[in-house]
Scaffold this active site. Structure first.
Site, PDB file in Angstrom:
ATOM      1  N   TYR A 144       3.347 -15.181 -14.593  1.00  0.00           N
ATOM      2  CA  TYR A 144       2.507 -14.192 -14.239  1.00  0.00           C
ATOM      3  C   TYR A 144       1.107 -14.600 -14.174  1.00  0.00           C
ATOM      4  CZ  TYR A 144      -0.037  -9.936 -13.429  1.00  0.00           C
ATOM      5  OH  TYR A 144      -1.084  -8.838 -12.797  1.00  0.00           O
TER       6      TYR A 144
ATOM      7  N   ALA B  76       0.689  -1.261  -0.049  1.00  0.00           N
ATOM      8  CA  ALA B  76       0.037   0.101  -0.182  1.00  0.00           C
ATOM      9  C   ALA B  76       0.859   1.127  -0.238  1.00  0.00           C
ATOM     10  CB  ALA B  76      -1.064   0.016   1.115  1.00  0.00           C
TER      11      ALA B  76
END
Length: 311
Positions: free
Chosen positions: A184, A28
């Site tokens: 990914y 974050a």
């Protein structure tokens, strides 16, 4: 697909006061996670960031307190999702210092690692960070989340539709034929398969925790800036003008953490080509909900993280 939130889709304008609520967000200190923190703080919530960099976390908190005031209720714990020991230490710290968790937002991710890299625990790095690290964190914090009738939000990616479109159990680390894109895609698929399996297990157990899955669409977050190969970075730069802001990219995860009436086995994000535009429900490929693959992934995840977890 009609948007239940109207032509403008879901926006933070739907939020009321979040005073007394606590949200834990991984990754974050930048990008969509930082923007989600801003939205939640603006509504009076407490936010605890779980980040791997103290320097960047300090800078993020300084910026947030400049915007929202010195009493903005934001803090961080150090956690590196690439190290299971770090995840365990962070979870212990969170359980010690955060008495309620209204939502755990699994936002952190790495993407497009140009050459195969293994974590200290021996996992392909994208699978290790994006899935195994979050699996362990969710399991360790689940009881605290359940006590608050809280939520787990898994930030997926439309990349799950690329690559092999299945979990490569016979070669999880892509040791035979590594591809940044395929690895990914597998890592994001694993996150989503796990989330929908957790939904089912929570429902069977009669628990109250909600689990929701979203994606940020095409957002300018810098996710691949430091890790991708040159060709991928160039392509991302060329496409950047068509992408939306990191702030708008954060809206799906904030929605999944706060909005009432969300349904299971749904997938939320920008709805225009699933890249930009109004936030709402997006199509979900059926292979993500395969129960046999989900059960096997759960078992493998328990084994790899040494966590026996029955919600």
């Amino acid at each position: 697909m009609k948007n239940r939130f109207g032509p403008k889709g879901w926006t933070p304008d739907r939020l009321g006061s979040l005073s007394g609520k606590t949200y834990v967000i991984t990754g974050a200190n930048g990008g969509a996670g930082f923007e989600a923190t801003r939205v939640l703080l603006s509504k009076g919530a407490r936010v605890v960031m779980a980040n791997r960099s103290a320097k960047r976390s300090d800078a993020a908190i300084e910026a947030l307190r400049q915007e929202f005031g010195s009493d903005a209720n934001v803090s961080y714990v150090l956690m590196d999702l690439a190290e299971l020991a770090s995840v365990r230490q962070a979870a212990a710290k969170l359980l010690e210092t955060v008495p309620r968790i209204d939502a755990l937002i699994c936002n952190a991710a790495i993407a497009q690692i140009a050459t195969q890299q293994l974590t200290v625990d021996g996992f392909e790095s994208q699978l290790g960070v994006n899935h195994f690290g979050h699996f362990l964190l969710c399991g360790l914090l689940f009881d605290r989340i359940e006590e608050s009738d809280g939520r787990i939000v898994v930030v997926g990616s439309n990349g799950y539709k690329m690559g092999d479109k299945r979990i490569l159990f016979e070669d999880l680390n892509y040791g035979k034929n590594y591809s940044a894109w395929n690895a990914y895609a597998q890592s994001k698929l694993a996150q989503m398969v796990f989330a929908y399996e957790l939904q089912r297990r929570v429902r069977v157990a009669g628990k109250n925790t909600q689990v929701h899955v979203c994606h940020p669409g095409a957002s300018r977050t810098g996710l691949i800036r430091d890790t991708a190969g040159r060709t991928t970075r160039v392509l991302a730069t060329l496409l950047s003008p068509m992408a939306q802001s990191a702030e708008r990219g954060s809206w799906p995860e904030v929605m999944c953490a706060t909005e009432a009436g969300l349904q299971p086995e749904k997938y939320y994000g920008p709805t225009r080509f699933e890249m930009v535009g109004p936030v709402g429900e997006c199509p979900l490929e059926a292979f993500v909900l395969d129960p046999e693959q989900a059960a096997r992934l759960w078992s493998v995840s328990e084994e790899k993280t040494a966590l026996s977890w029955s919600p």
